[in-house]
Structures are given as C-alpha cells and as structure tokens.
Design an enzyme around this catalytic site. Sequence first.
Site, PDB file in Angstrom:
ATOM      1  N   LYS A   1      54.973   8.684 -10.993  1.00 60.93           N
ATOM      2  CA  LYS A   1      55.651   8.070 -12.108  1.00 60.93           C
ATOM      3  C   LYS A   1      56.788   8.476 -12.355  1.00 60.93           C
ATOM      4  O   LYS A   1      57.167   9.795 -12.242  1.00 60.93           O
ATOM      5  CB  LYS A   1      54.711   8.590 -13.499  1.00 60.93           C
ATOM      6  CG  LYS A   1      54.942   7.796 -14.580  1.00 60.93           C
ATOM      7  CD  LYS A   1      54.006   8.104 -15.820  1.00 60.93           C
ATOM      8  CE  LYS A   1      54.675   7.288 -17.015  1.00 60.93           C
ATOM      9  NZ  LYS A   1      53.559   7.736 -18.200  1.00 60.93           N
TER      10      LYS A   1
ATOM     11  N   GLU B   1      45.060   5.675 -15.578  1.00 63.25           N
ATOM     12  CA  GLU B   1      46.124   6.779 -15.328  1.00 63.25           C
ATOM     13  C   GLU B   1      45.583   8.124 -15.330  1.00 63.25           C
ATOM     14  O   GLU B   1      44.668   8.082 -16.235  1.00 63.25           O
ATOM     15  CB  GLU B   1      47.457   6.484 -16.527  1.00 63.25           C
ATOM     16  CG  GLU B   1      48.370   7.383 -16.310  1.00 63.25           C
ATOM     17  CD  GLU B   1      49.464   7.260 -17.289  1.00 63.25           C
ATOM     18  OE1 GLU B   1      50.242   7.651 -17.213  1.00 63.25           O
ATOM     19  OE2 GLU B   1      48.945   6.732 -18.327  1.00 63.25           O
TER      20      GLU B   1
ATOM     21  N   CYS C   1      51.559   3.048 -16.846  1.00 59.17           N
ATOM     22  CA  CYS C   1      51.706   3.421 -18.364  1.00 59.17           C
ATOM     23  C   CYS C   1      53.160   2.657 -18.735  1.00 59.17           C
ATOM     24  O   CYS C   1      53.408   1.607 -18.587  1.00 59.17           O
ATOM     25  CB  CYS C   1      51.498   4.771 -18.693  1.00 59.17           C
ATOM     26  SG  CYS C   1      51.200   5.020 -20.455  1.00 59.17           S
TER      27      CYS C   1
END
Length: 678
Positions: free
Chosen positions: A116, A31, A150
């Site tokens: 995200k 990430e 994540c």
Amino acid sequence: MYLNADATVDKAIALTEEAARAGAALVVLPEVFLPGYPYWNWTMNPVQGSPWFERLYRAAIDIPGPQVEALCAAARRLGVVLVIGVNERGAHSLGVLYNSTLIIGSDGELLGVHRKLVPTWAEKLTWTNGDGSGLRVHRTPLGPLGALACGENTNTLARFALLAQGELIHAATYISLPVAPADYDMADAIAVRTAAHSFEGKLYSVVACSTVSPEMIDILAGDDEQLRKQLARPRSALSGIFGPDGRPVGEPLVDTEGMVYGEIDLARCIQPKQMHDIIGHYNRFDIFQLQVDNTRAARCPSPSRRRSCERTLRRHRRGPRPGRRHPRTQGLLPRVGPVGGRCAVDRRQRHRALVPAAPLGPHAVVLPAVAAAGAQGTAAGDGRRRRTAGGDAGQPGAPGRQCRRGPALHRPADHGPRRVDDRPPAPGRRTALCDRGHRGVDGRRRAETQGRPARLRDNPQRHLARARQRIRRHPCIWQDGLDIPLVNALDAPFYEVHPDLRQPPGAPVGSSLLTHGRNLLPYGVERWSRPYSPLLAYPWEPTYEALLGLARVSEGSPYDGLIMEYTNPATGGSVMPTMGAHIQLLRPGQDTAAHRHTGSVVCTVAKGRGHSVIAGRRYDWSEGDIFCVPSWAWHEHANDDPAEDACLFSFNDFPVMRSLALYREEAYSENDGHQSVA
C-alpha cells in the site's frame, strides 16, 4: 482467527476451497485478512496501542515464507487466481510492517506483491509507505488483473497507472471501518469508489471487505461497552462485484460475512470503450503525461550509491559545461522527457527492476505505450531530454558496463515523441518486432517490414534520430541497446540541439540497404569512414537465410550452436566500436555445452522456444522473451522443440573487451559440460 497467522491461513484456504467448489476462477479476500487490522490505532492513544503493535508484528508474515507457500499451493491445487491482503514484515528492519496484497496465479506462482503506497490516517502508526514496484497488471487466464488496497482506490494516479497497463479486472480490498467519523458511511464510500473505477476504466471490479466479528470485539473492547457498540456500527463494510457500466453484478453484501459470486464477461467492456476509452482514443497524451517509478524502494542505499548521488548533486549545482550534458543528473533527479505514453515508466530507475544482480534470467518487461501525436517530419527539442530506457546487461551500478536495453511499444499509426530529437550522446542499437514501420536518421528513412527481433538498427553517434512512426495497424515493439554507462564513465557525452523545429525526410526509404547491403560498395563516391556501420537495418529474412546456409556447411559451436556476427560492411568488423551483435540458431532438440566469457550479453528470442541455464538456474523462454547473461557467468542454451529450430538475437560489449585485451572464454569441464540446475 484474529492476530493468528496460521489459523487465518487455514481459514483463507477453506474459503478458497469453498469458492472453487462453486466454480470460482478468481477469489479475492479482504485487505490485511492475514492476520488482521490494527483497530487500536483508532481507539487508543499511541502509548496504549504499542503492545498491540508488537502483537501484530509477531503475527505478521514474511514474503517469501511458509504462509505464502501454503496459499500458493492451495491456489495451484484448486486452479484459481487468489488475491489476499496480508501484514508483511520488512526484511531490512525489525518493527517495519507493510500493508501488502498478494496476487497468486492459478499455477501457484506468486505473480506480484503490492505494498500500500500510503497508509490512511491512523494507519500510519502501524504501516510503512510502500512503493510503485507493485503497481503492475498481471496476465491471468481470466484477463489482465490489477489490485489496490482500500484508500488507494481513491488515488486517481494509482488507478490510472493500472488502467494504462490494460487492466480489465480490478481487485479492490478493504477493511470494515466502524471507527470512522460519525458522518462517514463506509459502505457508500466503497460503492462510490468502485463504481467510479469500473465506469471510468470500463472494467470489472471485485471488492472484498472484511467484517468485525464478535470474537474481534471481545479481544479489542473487552468490557468497554462504548467501544463494543462502536465496533458493531452498521454500514461499515461492503463486498461485491461491479461491471464496466459501474453497476453491481448481483447484490452486494453489507456488514455480512459471506461469499459474493458473479460472472465476468470481458466482451462487455468493448462497447463502453467505444464511447470513453481513457487509455485509448478518449485522451490527449500529447498534453497529459504520467511518470511511475516501478522499482522496489531501497531503504539503506549503499555507500557507493550515496557517493554517486553526492557527485551528481555537485555536478547539478555547478551547472553544465558548454556543449556538455550532465551524465548522471537523471540518476539523482529521475525524470522522463515528454514521452506522452499511457504510463511512462521512470526509465532511469526501472532498469534495476529489469536486470537484478546475477544470477539472473528472463524478466517481465513493462512496455510504456508511446502515443504522442505528430505531424509531417519530426519536432526537435531539448537535446538533454532522452527517451531511452535501459538496464545494465551486467551487474547494476557497475561502472563501465555499457550494454543497456529497454523496450517501448508503438501503437498503430503513432508518431514517436515530438521533443526528443537530438544528437545522441552515445552510439546505440535498436531491434524491432513489427510488421511495418520506419525510422529516420539524418533524414534517411529506414523501413521495417518483418516481425522478427533480429532486425538490427544502428543509432550512431552524432546522427539526428527521427521519432518512430507506425504505418500499419499492428503494434511495434522497439528494444534499445545503448552504451551510455560507458560513455558517462569516460565523461564523454555530448549533445547538440537540432537547429530546426522539424527534421525533413531526405533520402528514400531503405537507402542504406540499397547502397551498402548487397556485399558491394558504391564506386566513385567517398568511402564510408565513420566508426559505425553505414547500414541502418539488417533485415530478418536474409539473416535467417544466412543461418540456414551456414547450417548446411558447418556443425557450429558446441557452446552457441550456429552463431554469426552482424558486421560493418565497410570494415568487416563489429557494427560499432563499443557494441557487437550476434544471431545464433539452435537445431531442433540441440542442447549446447556450458561456458563463460567476459562481457555481458542481452538476448532476445527471435524464433522458437527453449531454456537457458545461467549460473546454475534454469530459465525457460519463447519467442519475444528477453534475458541477460552477465559477464563471467556459466551459461548454456537448449532448444526444447524437437521439430523446429530456435534463434537468439543478442548484443554485447565484446568489442570493448577485445580492444582492451580483457576478453577471455572458459569451457565448463564438469558433469559432461552441463551445469547442475538448482
């Protein structure tokens, strides 16, 4: 390398080369690997962290941009699929950053960018919320690949949105989190989440987690011994590969920078799915539904869009007039009726992703799988709930454009949605790619028997449309063409709810073809007087035979090859007053001349392979692809196969253009009739 974009790209390419030399076909990097993670959000107050934010912003990358081009070139050169997390600068405003994941194909193509959805906790000081445009599964040589970053791997709905598209390889990117609360074990948290997704989806998960290097500790902590100790906290990172049984494939790496290798054998996913296939037999899609908006969020809506929303809101507050439906309510309040699919995409919003502004060409299409259980007959329901998906064939949002299209996938033996029968507010057209199935309209069944997209089906105004049903064991894809935008612009949509719970079948299967499909009209009965065609189907076999027959007696058009129009057998005109449909054949190796015309066209490749040049851009196509030709855009088609012909099915808004005396054509006179390709 920390907060240095170019140096981080060099390291990413070096790691990818190392993995490729070891035989890796898929490389997943952590990430926001490029150029790093904002740990100061956790260790400083916002005022202290503000200069660090500016530093990160300056080191972030643009998409597209030179760093992305370098990564794509490396993936193409090495022949690997590359997944990497980046800090992406927003194009619309200085100071906007996204936590984005790039998925790059082995051919060097940027397959997708996933932003995200929600930054976690302190990350909200740095990153802006993403959107659903990146919640997609990409077809790669290894298998269907999806990616989340994540904490998103904790989001059950986001994970299911990927599973519903057939994900079999999941790339999960993480950052080392030594700044987490004292009782939070990041390594365990990663393992639990990864094992859960692998076990639930019966798939492989590839986890790439960053580490905190001594260089980063020096940059972030300096002489602060307490912070240096915190950043060096153990059990803050885990990287590894997990199989469809939820167990690690090999030994994961914990707090260590390095490479984890493993074999992915998708055949291992088969037996576990026999027990629990949550996107197949082990679910109840007549009970559960999921809506996903797959469009890229518009940060600054145009004034016309704002005015449209305001008008919609006023209509919504005023309430419907008797016998009418809100023509644009679903534009402001996106909703999908009880589609009952694995992943029902928000149809009202999705069309902007499928058909962007000109110039445009072929676009990948998300196929929501419809699997609601049905019984004999078809259930009626709220007529205001529509199941049609669409995209303007012309420019999105342009009032009066009536060509809309949207595909849907029907799995074997599925019944269509149960609560969707109504009298449609506007005529429509549907094509099908399937082996066998049927659909009922006004109680008349219409059989589907051949897998070509040139089978045309009219869904006429004020007819009761039964839900679709599959008969044999292969999927069936439907493509809808609707003139709802035009009808809405004229403020003329009506609906009526069917009085019965289920619509019983009436006439035999294929009755419309038997009575009107042989160039003969029934004698001694009332002549067909409605404005649309009495034929509910135009089968592929006689259509293709007609094209071959025309080829024997005609050279065809220099612009369209051999082209024929589907007609209303009762009038000889277009199949509908608002929409027309054509089928055209390109001889082997034929390259047509360029021209343009008013009226938008949506094309489906029925047979063969080739390419089209639209507004100066080339788009390659093969059987099953869908592409659009906007109104007044230069276009030409070519059959790339020297031995086989190619066929294009299309529907258009020519009847309206001609009725309003707005239709015109123009040939391209330069460069011997061919456009220069950008």
